[in-house]
Design a protein around this motif. Structure first.
Motif, PDB file in Angstrom:
ATOM      1  N   UNK A 110      -6.056   0.775  -7.965  1.00 53.00           N
ATOM      2  CA  UNK A 110      -6.681   1.757  -6.883  1.00 53.00           C
ATOM      3  C   UNK A 110      -6.135   3.316  -7.166  1.00 53.00           C
ATOM      4  N   UNK A 111      -5.857   3.629  -8.485  1.00 52.11           N
ATOM      5  CA  UNK A 111      -5.471   5.028  -8.607  1.00 52.11           C
ATOM      6  C   UNK A 111      -6.647   5.762  -9.361  1.00 52.11           C
ATOM      7  N   UNK A 158       0.643  -1.070   0.096  1.00 54.42           N
ATOM      8  CA  UNK A 158      -0.094  -0.256  -0.020  1.00 54.42           C
ATOM      9  C   UNK A 158       0.978   1.227   0.140  1.00 54.42           C
ATOM     10  N   UNK A 159       1.061   1.556  -1.144  1.00 56.26           N
ATOM     11  CA  UNK A 159       2.043   2.858  -1.334  1.00 56.26           C
ATOM     12  C   UNK A 159       2.081   3.440  -2.713  1.00 56.26           C
ATOM     13  N   UNK A 160       2.676   4.717  -2.795  1.00 57.53           N
ATOM     14  CA  UNK A 160       2.890   5.419  -4.181  1.00 57.53           C
ATOM     15  C   UNK A 160       4.214   5.195  -4.436  1.00 57.53           C
ATOM     16  N   UNK A 161       4.713   4.481  -5.576  1.00 62.34           N
ATOM     17  CA  UNK A 161       5.942   4.438  -5.953  1.00 62.34           C
ATOM     18  C   UNK A 161       6.520   5.200  -6.873  1.00 62.34           C
ATOM     19  N   UNK A 162       7.440   6.021  -6.573  1.00 63.62           N
ATOM     20  CA  UNK A 162       8.226   7.096  -7.689  1.00 63.62           C
ATOM     21  C   UNK A 162       9.538   6.564  -7.797  1.00 63.62           C
ATOM     22  N   UNK A 212      -2.400   3.747 -13.067  1.00 64.52           N
ATOM     23  CA  UNK A 212      -1.624   2.504 -12.375  1.00 64.52           C
ATOM     24  C   UNK A 212      -0.142   2.556 -12.560  1.00 64.52           C
ATOM     25  N   UNK A 213       0.341   2.921 -13.701  1.00 62.69           N
ATOM     26  CA  UNK A 213       1.707   3.300 -14.041  1.00 62.69           C
ATOM     27  C   UNK A 213       1.680   4.571 -15.022  1.00 62.69           C
ATOM     28  N   UNK A 246      -5.350   7.349  -3.755  1.00 62.83           N
ATOM     29  CA  UNK A 246      -4.723   8.408  -3.459  1.00 62.83           C
ATOM     30  C   UNK A 246      -3.655   8.641  -4.392  1.00 62.83           C
ATOM     31  N   UNK A 247      -3.518   9.179  -5.469  1.00 61.56           N
ATOM     32  CA  UNK A 247      -2.305   9.375  -6.276  1.00 61.56           C
ATOM     33  C   UNK A 247      -2.100   8.133  -7.260  1.00 61.56           C
ATOM     34  N   UNK A 248      -1.053   8.098  -8.227  1.00 65.05           N
ATOM     35  CA  UNK A 248      -0.707   7.187  -9.065  1.00 65.05           C
ATOM     36  C   UNK A 248      -0.168   6.125  -8.127  1.00 65.05           C
TER      37      UNK A 248
END
Length: 493
Positions: free
Chosen positions: A115-116, A67-71, A126-127, A95-97
């Protein structure tokens, strides 16, 4: 002799040193491998693993939910490993991409991104590929606004599944990407190419989406061996793109012709949809065309004949854009959003066509000097709709059982002569329209016969026949209904 021997030893030493450096540098280029899993690995968070990584490192992520947003802002390889529980899931939690790629030369393989979805202000995915030369392969993007969003160039998008997104894969302002062997299922838009050019789009499958593959405001794209099946609208395009007949809609070929001339009807064998750009003297007849953005689309095409075709369940049955002096006759358009559409087109003849169950049966916008003769437009919201169009002749048409039989909005100097306008809610609506001549029409069994503004200077001839209308005439103030005259765009935004 000693000097030569000394030189050979020095050369050998230098060669050995270079070889060792090469091996070291080669090992550095491949980088180290960082393991991510829920228990017992280097890290439990993908973001932590990325933060600890150096350029060229490999991040291996095992099955589990993250459960995270990966940059990703450095060149890395991210590999999802199915360790028995499926692809690792990156869940953005609404919440965000789920993943954003900022760096060039990134590879992402084997993830489930989800869930983006939910922002009204930002574009999530998603990506999200915001850079160049990245490779995105064998991922699943599900329940996102965009499954995969591409804004960079020279990327490889291959073998991905996009399911239940608003946009499965969307390229926006993007060039020279390779989009191949992807599957789009149950999205609003399967593959949407917007303001993008020179992309290679091959061997993709679009199944059960609302729109399968769409090209909007995009040029120079090369499409081959794509299959679109069971979509509400399989294919839609415009502009100079290269779409060959290996592209299939419900098993039938797309004909996307540019600068073609003098083609007989048998040139379009078993067509699924037909596009003619900058063409001359074509014959298109005896086809059944359904479930596309356009059944037949003509752009800057002239002196062509379209006849005896059946068009159903398209956004637009037959659409002409900037096309003049064509003859459209004896076609049947049923259950299209719009049956026959002319945009910025002149001197065309539409004769003995039938348009049934549409938002607009016969629709002219910015189109002058056309003839509409003996057509039927029934069971629609607008039987006939003229928007900002003038000097057209409409004669012998049957406009029956519509919400509005004939709707003129900002239209001028049209002659509406000897038409049957029967059993509509509104027979003729003259909305902000001036100097039109209505004569010899049979106007009967309508709730209101003619709605007009007497200040607009239209001629309502004494030879019109009014029978059994709730009211033969109803005065309106034109500009109070002007907003109703805005036509829907034939391009998808």
């Amino acid at each position: 002799m000693g000097d030569i021997r000394q030189f050979e030893l020095k050369f050998s030493s230098i060669f050995l040193l270079l070889l060792v450096l090469s091996i070291i540098l080669s090992g550095t280029a491949h980088g180290k491998t960082i393991n991510i899993c829920e228990i017992g690995c280097d890290f439990t968070s993908i973001t932590e693993g990325i933060n600890s990584a150096d350029t060229g490192d490999i991040i291996e992520v095992q099955s589990g939910a993250y459960l995270e947003n990966v940059n990703i802002s450095k060149p890395l390889t991210l590999i999802g490993k199915d360790t028995g529980q499926g692809k690792p899931i990156i869940d953005a939690g609404g919440n965000g991409s789920a993943m954003i790629i900022f760096a060039e030369d990134v590879m992402v393989e084997g993830f489930n991104l989800t869930n983006s979805l939910g922002s009204w202000l930002e574009i999530w995915a998603g990506i999200e590929v915001n850079s160049n030369r990245s490779t995105i392969i064998n991922n699943l993007a599900i329940n996102n606004e965009n499954g995969i969003l591409i804004t960079g160039s020279d990327n490889i998008i291959q073998g991905n599944d996009a399911v239940n997104n608003i946009y499965g894969i969307r390229a926006k302002g993007s060039t020279n990407n390779s989009i191949t062997e992807n599957n789009f299922m149950n999205n609003n838009y399967g593959l949407f190419i917007l303001a993008s050019k020179d992309n290679t789009i091959q061997r993709n499958h679009a199944i059960n989406n609302e729109y399968g593959i769409l090209l909007n405001d995009s040029t120079g794209n090369n499409l081959s061996h794509n299959q679109m099946t069971g979509n509400s609208y399989n294919f839609g395009g415009s502009g100079v793109n290269y779409v060959d007949t290996t592209n299939l809609v419900d098993g039938r070929p797309i004909y996307y012709l540019m600068q073609s001339a003098d083609l007989p009807a048998d040139s379009f064998r078993d067509a699924g949809t037909i596009y003619c750009l900058n063409c001359y003297n074509l014959a298109i007849r005896d086809l059944e065309l359904k479930n596309n953005l356009y059944g037949i689309y003509l752009d800057n095409t002239s002196h062509s004949v379209i006849e005896d075709n059946s068009l159903s369940n398209n956004r637009n049955g037959i659409a002409l854009m900037n096309s003049n002096r064509n003859f459209i006759k004896d076609n049947l358009a049923t259950d299209n959003t719009e049956g026959f559409v002319l945009i910025s087109s002149r001197y065309n003849t539409l004769q003995r066509n039938k348009a049934l169950k549409s938002q607009a049966g016969l629709h002219l916008a910015y189109s002058d000097y056309n003839r509409m003769l003996s057509n039927q437009a029934n069971d629609s919201e607008n039987g006939l709709w003229l928007f900002r169009s003038g000097l057209n002749l409409l004669s012998g048409n049957n406009l029956s059982n519509n919400s509005i039989g004939a709707h003129l909005s900002f239209a001028w100097m049209n002659k509406i002569f000897k038409n049957d306008i029967i059993s509509n809610d509104e027979g003729i609506l003259l909305d902000s329209s001036a100097n039109n001549n209505l004569s010899g029409n049979r106007i009967m069994n309508n709730t209101n016969g003619v709605l007009y503004d007497p200040l607009d200077n239209n001629t309502l001839g004494y030879d019109n026949e009014y029978l059994n209308n709730g009211a033969d005439f109803e005065q309106i103030r034109s500009r109070s209904t002007a907003a109703s005259g805005i036509p829907p765009s034939i391009a998808i935004q």
